[in-house]
Enzyme design. Structure first.
Site, mmCIF file in Angstrom:
data_model
loop_
_atom_site.group_PDB
_atom_site.id
_atom_site.type_symbol
_atom_site.label_atom_id
_atom_site.label_comp_id
_atom_site.label_asym_id
_atom_site.label_seq_id
_atom_site.Cartn_x
_atom_site.Cartn_y
_atom_site.Cartn_z
ATOM 1 N N TYR A 60 0.834 -1.208 0.000
ATOM 2 C CA TYR A 60 0.000 0.000 0.000
ATOM 3 C C TYR A 60 0.866 1.254 0.000
ATOM 4 O O TYR A 60 1.546 1.558 0.974
ATOM 5 C CB TYR A 60 -0.953 0.029 1.203
ATOM 6 C CG TYR A 60 -1.898 -1.151 1.285
ATOM 7 C CD1 TYR A 60 -2.348 -1.809 0.136
ATOM 8 C CD2 TYR A 60 -2.361 -1.608 2.506
ATOM 9 C CE1 TYR A 60 -3.216 -2.885 0.211
ATOM 10 C CE2 TYR A 60 -3.234 -2.691 2.582
ATOM 11 C CZ TYR A 60 -3.640 -3.331 1.428
ATOM 12 O OH TYR A 60 -4.492 -4.394 1.513
ATOM 13 N N HIS A 125 0.103 -12.026 0.844
ATOM 14 C CA HIS A 125 -0.794 -11.056 0.211
ATOM 15 C C HIS A 125 -1.199 -11.462 -1.217
ATOM 16 O O HIS A 125 -0.371 -11.486 -2.113
ATOM 17 C CB HIS A 125 -0.080 -9.698 0.184
ATOM 18 C CG HIS A 125 -0.981 -8.534 -0.081
ATOM 19 N ND1 HIS A 125 -0.550 -7.233 0.027
ATOM 20 C CD2 HIS A 125 -2.287 -8.446 -0.437
ATOM 21 C CE1 HIS A 125 -1.532 -6.411 -0.263
ATOM 22 N NE2 HIS A 125 -2.601 -7.125 -0.567
HETATM 23 P P1 NAD Z 1 -14.026 -0.675 0.878
HETATM 24 O O1 NAD Z 1 -15.131 -1.542 0.430
HETATM 25 O O2 NAD Z 1 -13.784 -0.515 2.330
HETATM 26 O O3 NAD Z 1 -14.273 0.734 0.177
HETATM 27 C C1 NAD Z 1 -13.496 1.849 0.474
HETATM 28 C C2 NAD Z 1 -14.104 3.081 -0.214
HETATM 29 O O4 NAD Z 1 -15.334 3.385 0.413
HETATM 30 C C3 NAD Z 1 -13.213 4.303 -0.074
HETATM 31 O O5 NAD Z 1 -13.322 5.061 -1.265
HETATM 32 C C4 NAD Z 1 -13.826 5.054 1.113
HETATM 33 O O6 NAD Z 1 -13.578 6.427 1.049
HETATM 34 C C5 NAD Z 1 -15.291 4.714 0.935
HETATM 35 N N1 NAD Z 1 -16.037 4.736 2.210
HETATM 36 C C6 NAD Z 1 -15.660 4.192 3.390
HETATM 37 N N2 NAD Z 1 -16.613 4.390 4.317
HETATM 38 C C7 NAD Z 1 -17.625 5.046 3.698
HETATM 39 C C8 NAD Z 1 -18.886 5.530 4.112
HETATM 40 N N3 NAD Z 1 -19.313 5.366 5.360
HETATM 41 N N4 NAD Z 1 -19.664 6.158 3.198
HETATM 42 C C9 NAD Z 1 -19.254 6.307 1.927
HETATM 43 N N5 NAD Z 1 -18.066 5.875 1.467
HETATM 44 C C10 NAD Z 1 -17.259 5.269 2.337
HETATM 45 O O7 NAD Z 1 -12.705 -1.253 0.172
HETATM 46 P P2 NAD Z 1 -11.158 -1.160 0.416
HETATM 47 O O8 NAD Z 1 -10.710 0.202 0.852
HETATM 48 O O9 NAD Z 1 -10.577 -1.734 -0.794
HETATM 49 O O10 NAD Z 1 -10.854 -2.233 1.596
HETATM 50 C C11 NAD Z 1 -10.692 -1.900 2.941
HETATM 51 C C12 NAD Z 1 -9.404 -2.438 3.522
HETATM 52 O O11 NAD Z 1 -9.411 -3.870 3.477
HETATM 53 C C13 NAD Z 1 -8.096 -2.012 2.822
HETATM 54 O O12 NAD Z 1 -7.617 -0.763 3.278
HETATM 55 C C14 NAD Z 1 -7.173 -3.148 3.216
HETATM 56 O O13 NAD Z 1 -6.674 -2.933 4.534
HETATM 57 C C15 NAD Z 1 -8.109 -4.350 3.236
HETATM 58 N N6 NAD Z 1 -8.095 -5.109 1.948
HETATM 59 C C16 NAD Z 1 -7.199 -6.118 1.814
HETATM 60 C C17 NAD Z 1 -7.143 -6.844 0.627
HETATM 61 C C18 NAD Z 1 -6.134 -7.952 0.491
HETATM 62 O O14 NAD Z 1 -5.427 -8.249 1.422
HETATM 63 N N7 NAD Z 1 -6.036 -8.606 -0.657
HETATM 64 C C19 NAD Z 1 -8.002 -6.542 -0.431
HETATM 65 C C20 NAD Z 1 -8.921 -5.528 -0.262
HETATM 66 C C21 NAD Z 1 -8.964 -4.809 0.948
#
Ligand code: NAD
Length: 366
Positions: A60, A125
């Protein structure tokens, strides 16, 4: 309103994770510049609201997320055992490398950036981009040595296709892999992780589910340009979001509550801020997307300066904190009032034609 977030056990680890987890990928500036002060403020607010689980990766922001999270956690000034940190190995900005040598070096680099003596969970990952047999025969044994050395407490694997979890778990000795992190498979539009939960439970493997908003699909502002979903899936999610808005409901809150309602999932990891989110919240106009992405700072600085006489960075900070507050509030309300079944079934009806539709990820396995 309940004072703190619910804590849920993570498989056989003995860890108890807050039901809402802090996804730290935005701290890596992946959506735009984030000042250290703002990052520290978001983490502090999240911790004060009851979030004890923070997830990052060297991938990240090309290691920046780990550095900034480390600084923010140190600034909390609380005992180390009051928060749980997971980071990852094997995926880097310059590609994938799941070799024993690389992941062994990786944890030392991560610990230095995070300013920690150990991480609670180290996860391989996105394993579908490597050889799954290498993960089983080389990477996980290397991680076991790190566990013995006290650098990590538990071992995890992450990925998009659910089949990678059963492949690996079916081939390693019981108790070797403690945790899986799945994403985009336990939300209103795709709930296929549910079928795997009894198997994971029978093995004592803890479950973390990320991306409850399907990486932006289930938000009013819509997904980022790079989102891999089909146009059909994107359109259906936008129709569902518009339907909610018209009814005075917030699709993101409903989506959070849907994901949070299954207690066999220990923590729902949500990414809680982005410059992109801020730009949509201010402008609400898709046709300006290109312009905003390219001239965002100049434009926003001028708008904010002209309209409110306030620096835009202050607004960014407010939005970041608002998202943290909103997601925690969604969890607490769920505990008190339960799910909004009527709205959820209406949304599920709109999403029915695309239910459980996903996208390809990874390399062919021999
Ligand atoms: P997410 O579904 O959490 O979506 C994030 C998006 O939604 C961002 O644009 C954020 O600004 C918005 N958002 C968050 N809360 C909101 C709200 N209350 N209202 C409106 N919009 C909102 O997806 P993500 O960020 O991809 O995933 C979250 C976390 O999960 C990542 O930061 C990471 O730590 C983890 N992750 C890991 C993997 C992996 O290991 N392969 C893959 C995906 C995500």
């Amino acid at each position: 309103m309940a004072k703190t977030l619910e804590l849920r056990p993570l498989g056989n680890t003995g860890l108890k994770l807050s039901s809402v987890g802090f996804g730290a990928s935005p701290l890596g500036n992946v959506f735009g510049p984030v000042s250290d002060d703002d990052a520290v403020g978001s983490v502090r607010r999240a911790f004060l609201l009851g979030i004890n689980f923070f997830d990052t990766s060297p991938f990240y922001g090309g290691t920046l997320s780990e550095k900034v999270l480390g600084k923010a956690l140190k600034a909390l000034g609380v005992p180390r055992n009051e928060y749980i940190v997971s980071t990852k190995c094997g995926r880097y900005v310059d590609g994938f490398d799941f070799s024993a040598e690389r992941v062994t070096r990786s944890i030392d680099e991560s610990l230095e950036r995070l300013q920690l003596d150990y991480v609670d969970i180290l996860q391989c990952h996105d394993i579908e981009f490597g050889s799954l047999d290498q993960i089983v025969n080389e990477t996980i044994p290397a991680l076991q040595k790190l566990k013995e050395a006290g650098k990590i407490r538990f071992i995890g694997i992450t990925g998009l296709p659910l089949g990678v979890f059963t492949y690996v778990l079916g081939r390693v000795p019981p108790g070797t892999v403690d945790v899986i992190l799945s994403y985009c498979h336990y939300g209103i539009n795709d709930s296929t992780l549910e079928d795997l939960l009894p198997y994971l439970k029978s093995k004592g493997v803890g479950v973390i589910s990320a991306s409850p908003l399907a990486m932006g699909l289930l938000t009013e502002s819509g997904p980022p340009e790079w989102h891999p979903a089909s146009p059909e899936l994107k359109a259906a999610c936008q129709a569902a979001a518009a339907f909610c808005k018209e009814k005075g409901k917030n699709i993101s809150k409903l989506a959070m509550q849907y994901s949070l309602s299954n207690k066999d999932i220990s923590s729902i990891l949500v990414g809680m801020n982005s410059i992109r989110q801020l730009s949509w919240d201010f402008v609400h106009c898709k046709s300006l997307e290109f312009f905003l992405e390219n001239y965002f700072h100049t434009l926003l600085r001028r708008i904010c300066g002209a309209l409110w006489g306030v620096d835009p960075i202050v607004f960014w900070k407010l939005i970041a904190l608002v998202l943290v507050e909103e997601n925690v509030a969604a969890a607490k309300e769920l505990g008190i009032f339960g799910k909004d079944e009527k709205s959820l079934s209406e949304i599920e009806e709109i999403l029915k034609p695309v239910k459980n539709q996903t996208w390809p990820s990874g390399i062919p396995q021999s």
